[in-house]
Motif scaffolding. Structure first.
Motif, PDB file in Angstrom:
ATOM      1  N   ARG A 119       0.815  -1.216   0.000  1.00 43.37           N
ATOM      2  CA  ARG A 119       0.000   0.000   0.000  1.00 43.37           C
ATOM      3  C   ARG A 119       0.851   1.269   0.000  1.00 43.37           C
ATOM      4  NH1 ARG A 119      -5.489   0.040   1.624  1.00 43.37           N
ATOM      5  NH2 ARG A 119      -6.376  -2.054   1.652  1.00 43.37           N
TER       6      ARG A 119
ATOM      7  N   ARG B  73      -5.296   5.272  -7.501  1.00 40.40           N
ATOM      8  CA  ARG B  73      -6.500   5.613  -6.739  1.00 40.40           C
ATOM      9  C   ARG B  73      -7.179   6.866  -7.277  1.00 40.40           C
ATOM     10  NH1 ARG B  73      -4.251   6.120  -0.946  1.00 40.40           N
ATOM     11  NH2 ARG B  73      -6.320   7.034  -0.580  1.00 40.40           N
TER      12      ARG B  73
ATOM     13  N   GLU C 183      -7.460  -8.695   8.288  1.00 37.35           N
ATOM     14  CA  GLU C 183      -8.475  -8.133   7.390  1.00 37.35           C
ATOM     15  C   GLU C 183      -7.850  -7.197   6.368  1.00 37.35           C
ATOM     16  OE1 GLU C 183     -11.660  -8.923   7.134  1.00 37.35           O
ATOM     17  OE2 GLU C 183     -11.310 -10.445   8.684  1.00 37.35           O
ATOM     18  N   LEU C 184      -6.882  -6.404   6.807  1.00 41.19           N
ATOM     19  CA  LEU C 184      -6.214  -5.481   5.894  1.00 41.19           C
ATOM     20  C   LEU C 184      -5.418  -6.242   4.841  1.00 41.19           C
ATOM     21  CD1 LEU C 184      -5.798  -2.471   5.368  1.00 41.19           C
ATOM     22  CD2 LEU C 184      -3.804  -2.540   6.869  1.00 41.19           C
ATOM     23  N   TYR C 185      -4.839  -7.380   5.220  1.00 39.86           N
ATOM     24  CA  TYR C 185      -4.103  -8.215   4.272  1.00 39.86           C
ATOM     25  C   TYR C 185      -5.055  -8.779   3.206  1.00 39.86           C
ATOM     26  CZ  TYR C 185      -1.010 -11.876   2.481  1.00 39.86           C
ATOM     27  OH  TYR C 185      -0.250 -12.685   1.660  1.00 39.86           O
ATOM     28  N   LYS C 186      -6.219  -9.265   3.646  1.00 37.83           N
ATOM     29  CA  LYS C 186      -7.204  -9.781   2.686  1.00 37.83           C
ATOM     30  C   LYS C 186      -7.697  -8.688   1.743  1.00 37.83           C
ATOM     31  CE  LYS C 186      -8.967 -13.391   5.793  1.00 37.83           C
ATOM     32  NZ  LYS C 186     -10.153 -13.874   6.552  1.00 37.83           N
ATOM     33  N   GLU C 187      -7.850  -7.495   2.290  1.00 38.26           N
ATOM     34  CA  GLU C 187      -8.311  -6.369   1.468  1.00 38.26           C
ATOM     35  C   GLU C 187      -7.251  -5.929   0.470  1.00 38.26           C
ATOM     36  OE1 GLU C 187      -9.727  -1.736   2.134  1.00 38.26           O
ATOM     37  OE2 GLU C 187      -9.848  -3.161   3.810  1.00 38.26           O
ATOM     38  N   THR C 188      -5.984  -6.033   0.855  1.00 34.46           N
ATOM     39  CA  THR C 188      -4.884  -5.601  -0.021  1.00 34.46           C
ATOM     40  C   THR C 188      -4.613  -6.622  -1.115  1.00 34.46           C
ATOM     41  OG1 THR C 188      -3.888  -4.438   1.857  1.00 34.46           O
ATOM     42  CG2 THR C 188      -2.482  -4.832  -0.064  1.00 34.46           C
TER      43      THR C 188
ATOM     44  N   ARG D 223      -6.389  -9.267  -2.885  1.00 37.82           N
ATOM     45  CA  ARG D 223      -7.671  -9.895  -3.172  1.00 37.82           C
ATOM     46  C   ARG D 223      -7.522 -10.978  -4.239  1.00 37.82           C
ATOM     47  NH1 ARG D 223     -11.592  -4.519  -3.574  1.00 37.82           N
ATOM     48  NH2 ARG D 223     -11.208  -3.761  -1.448  1.00 37.82           N
TER      49      ARG D 223
ATOM     50  N   TYR E  30      -5.385   3.859  10.253  1.00 35.45           N
ATOM     51  CA  TYR E  30      -5.837   2.535  10.703  1.00 35.45           C
ATOM     52  C   TYR E  30      -5.748   2.503  12.231  1.00 35.45           C
ATOM     53  CZ  TYR E  30      -4.834   1.645   5.803  1.00 35.45           C
ATOM     54  OH  TYR E  30      -4.800   1.702   4.428  1.00 35.45           O
TER      55      TYR E  30
END
Length: 530
Positions: free
Chosen positions: A77, A247, A133-138, A140, A108
């Motif tokens: 990120r 972004r 959760e942040l890892y899963k979101e980053t 995908r 965060y």
């Protein structure tokens, strides 16, 4: 001057191969340093890096996994850790909670360190869950698995990047070019079929569809890059700006697509407006198009600012206060805007109507947001504020079903009574025979004896749609009246004065003589007995 953690490590020689293992958890500063210093490429020791995550209720395996995942999230990120801002005090207190707590990243707040009973600083249990959760979101759709595969392509470092990163960037560029061509063609086909289905082939598809297909393809590519870029694990400096650019491009191209889509929607609405009798709908479509485009630009700008981490709420608050001041300063403009809204709602007139409103007299050509354009009969153009039109009394001549024509036909006093009757009958016959007069409502009568003429009221209506046709019908009626008068020998009067000299020497007297009153009474009685 703030120093990024990476530069701090370089200055201390922590990235060198001769770096000694570093473990110290007695402050937030040292705990974060322990975590990051032991996960550098030249000094990778995930067991030591896991120490800030290793508490009595966690095992080494899960702590190592969490440490590695958190490091990958930071790199993916492009999140900077400002190392010189991390407190070095072992007894640091959070000013908000008044606890031994330190939030590592402001964006965060669920990721923070807590001081344990043994005096050491560890990441909290909620931080571990937030990191997962942040890892899963980053990463995908399984892109995290690429982190184990890509380094096998080559780990030689050149100009700050590894060989596998150069190879992956080239592959992504090639895939992006292919995807662009494919989706541009595919998207254009989809929109084209939709347009053809609704019967708008050619008009919208040729002019606007390709303009939508290209940014749609770019938007899809940006989405793919956002998905795969974190797996490249670029240096945090590169990753930060790449993420910012991507972004920003997402809402930017989304705004471009919606902005151009408004043009296609306006084509559909214009076609629908053409099926209605009112021409005001034709003016409403351009106004609606401008409104939608303005709305799209505003929303797109807010999304771009939000992706740039610009606080939106304070901005909107400032805009609301500024908007209040603007509203007070621009009352007339706002009044005109709502006046235009009321014109479209009430529809007191439409484009092409002849209207009269106080000193405004002409044909409406256009209705805008602020003003309406009226073409006068001098062929000049008047721009009338809509607020003024909404407040005034409007005489809409364009809504007339019949157009009135009123005049006085003056004939001379020497016209015999019998001839007046015949002449009036002839006038009524002219009205009845003309194809564009209203046969159920007309009035033709001997109506007045003026100072120099006998006046016949001629009051009729024309059933014509425009002023030009009304003038033509008037011409035809008046010509018929002139021909009738000539045919019957009726003389049309005009203002005159006659001088009578009653007595001249040697001439008969012109003074009028009257019968006696008794003879007049007898004459009147015999006249009405008939």
């Amino acid at each position: 001057m703030r120093t990024y953690f990476l530069l701090f490590l370089l200055s201390l020689g922590l990235l060198s191969k001769a770096q000694e293992p570093y473990v110290n958890l007695n402050s937030p500063h040292n705990s974060v340093k322990t975590f990051l210093a032991n996960l550098q490429p030249e000094n990778h020791n995930d067991s030591l890096a896991a120490q800030p995550f290793l508490t009595s209720n966690r095992d080494m395996k899960s702590a190592r996994k969490t440490a590695v995942q958190f490091k990958r999230v930071l790199d993916g990120r492009g999140i900077y850790i400002y190392f010189d801002e991390i407190p070095k005090s072992p007894n640091y207190l959070d000013s908000a909670s008044k606890k031994n707590k330190y939030i590592l990243i402001e964006e965060y707040k669920d990721i923070f360190l807590l001081k344990a009973d043994n005096g050491k600083w560890y990441f909290s249990d909620s931080s571990i869950d937030a990191i997962k959760e942040l890892y899963k979101e980053t990463f995908r759709f399984g892109t995290g698995e690429l982190l184990n595969l890509l380094p096998k392509l080559g780990t030689k470092k050149t100009f700050g990047l590894y060989t596998y990163q150069y190879i992956t960037i080239f592959i992504l560029a090639l895939i992006s070019a292919l995807v662009y061509r494919f989706f541009a063609f595919f998207t254009e086909r989809i929109f084209s079929r939709i347009v053809k289905k609704f019967g708008y082939e050619g008009e919208a598809s040729e002019k606007y569809l390709w303009q939508i297909a290209r940014p749609t393809s770019v938007l899809i590519i940006v989405g793919l890059l956002l998905l795969f870029t974190p797996a490249l694990q670029l240096p945090v400096t590169y990753s930060k700006y790449v993420n910012i650019i991507l972004r920003v491009m997402m809402p930017l191209f989304g705004t471009i697509i919606l902005y151009r889509l408004v043009n296609i929607i306006s084509v559909f609405l214009m076609r629908m407006a053409q099926t209605t009798e009112s021409t005001l709908d034709d003016q409403l479509v351009p106004l609606l198009r401008k409104t939608l485009k303005t709305f799209v630009i505003i929303i797109g700008t807010l999304l771009i600012l939000d992706n740039l981490d610009v606080p939106i709420l304070p901005l909107l608050t400032g805009l609301s206060i500024g908007g209040l001041a603007f509203a007070l300063a621009a009352q007339d403009t706002i009044k005109n805007f709502f006046g235009s809204v009321m014109i479209f709602v009430d529809k007191p007139f439409q484009v092409g109507d002849w209207i009269t409103a106080n000193d405004v007299d002409g044909t409406v050509e256009e209705v805008g947001f602020r003003s309406s354009r009226v073409r006068t009969f001098r062929n000049s153009v008047i721009y009338v504020p809509n607020g003024r039109l909404a407040d005034n009394t409007i005489d809409n001549h364009g809504l007339r079903k019949y157009r009135r024509f009123y005049t006085q036909i003056s004939i001379t006093y020497d016209t015999p009574p019998e001839m007046i009757d015949v002449f009036v009958k002839g006038l009524r016959k002219i009205v009845e025979d003309h194809p564009k007069t209203w046969k159920d409502n007309y009035h033709v009568y001997f109506n007045e004896m003026s100072s120099s003429s006998l006046n016949i009221m001629f009051y009729i209506f024309f059933n014509v749609p425009s002023w030009g046709e009304e003038l033509q019908a008037r011409h035809e009626i008046l010509m018929s009246i002139v021909r009738l008068g000539k045919e019957l020998g009726v003389n049309f009067a005009f203002p005159t004065q006659t001088l009578h000299i009653e007595n001249l020497p040697g001439q008969p007297s012109l003074s009028p003589s009257y019968m006696s009153g008794h003879d007049a009474e007898m004459k009147l009685e015999s006249m009405f007995k008939k």
